[in-house]
Enzyme design. Sequence first.
Site, PDB file in Angstrom:
ATOM      1  N   LEU A  51      40.106  39.082  30.068  1.00 20.04           N
ATOM      2  CA  LEU A  51      39.431  39.953  29.108  1.00 20.04           C
ATOM      3  C   LEU A  51      38.830  39.148  27.965  1.00 20.04           C
ATOM      4  O   LEU A  51      39.416  38.178  27.490  1.00 20.04           O
ATOM      5  CB  LEU A  51      40.412  40.978  28.548  1.00 20.04           C
ATOM      6  N   LEU A  69      43.557  38.324  33.431  1.00 21.91           N
ATOM      7  CA  LEU A  69      43.060  39.281  34.417  1.00 21.91           C
ATOM      8  C   LEU A  69      42.283  38.586  35.527  1.00 21.91           C
ATOM      9  O   LEU A  69      42.219  39.080  36.655  1.00 21.91           O
ATOM     10  CB  LEU A  69      42.182  40.338  33.733  1.00 21.91           C
ATOM     11  N   ASP A 121      48.420  42.783  32.929  1.00 18.96           N
ATOM     12  CA  ASP A 121      47.413  43.734  33.387  1.00 18.96           C
ATOM     13  C   ASP A 121      47.116  43.516  34.869  1.00 18.96           C
ATOM     14  O   ASP A 121      47.707  42.650  35.517  1.00 18.96           O
ATOM     15  CB  ASP A 121      46.134  43.628  32.550  1.00 18.96           C
TER      16      ASP A 121
END
Length: 259
Positions: A101, A150, A181
């Site tokens: 991210l 991620l 995540d």
Amino acid sequence: MNTGPTKEMAQQQPLTVKKKPPGKQLHFSVRLTEGSSRFRDIVVRKQDGFTHIFLSTKSSKNNSLNLEVMNEIQNALNKAAADDSNLVLLGAIGHVFCSGLDFDYFKQRLLVDKKRESIKMAEAIKSFVNIFIQFKKPLIAAVNGPAIRLGASMLPLSDVVWTHEKACFQTPYIHFGQSPDGCSSFTFARIMGEASAYEMLLNGQKLTAQEACEKGLVSQVFWPQTFTQEVMIRIKELTSSNALVLTESKALVRLDTKF
């Protein structure tokens, strides 16, 4: 979530490399052809039997993921799901596969309206992860460099992961005040076992390509100089198979997976 900037994520551990095999060396390159579609942050090339999606971010650094990048990838996957492609190959342009991210991007948006943007960000990440989970055709990841946060945790959502010797894998969530995540709290433990999953998710352990392969995060490791050639040989073999058989085989393998 700590929305501070990332730091030195692309540093790689020293690798002990064996003698390189003989043969033609093919370097990674992408040329826009008539069969290529250029978005802002990705390149989509429709090839014989498959769709090739390249991360090539202009709105973020190191192929990191913001709302625009995730939306473009989703659009490309939705189109590939409906066309005559047998499978999708996900790769990247540059020396980094994906750094996760884009915290700098989200930090700026949170300054505008923290509550509204937090909800929007959470929904975008959920939608992005779900497109990988729900994608019915085989999804192959070709990791050409560091895969961080991620960028690493989405790999188990692919069906096959190929990489080269100089790539590395790390999920230093705890150092950024972020919880895992991309379903990594489930997939990492399922693939690597709980002990190795804890090392990555809690301690931020960095894995070399060979270590990631030994733990099952990566399927095969190739030499950087012949990486693209090796990937394309295997993609050609897969696309020569019956499309329905590929899709049904994936469905059977994923049958007992509960996200």
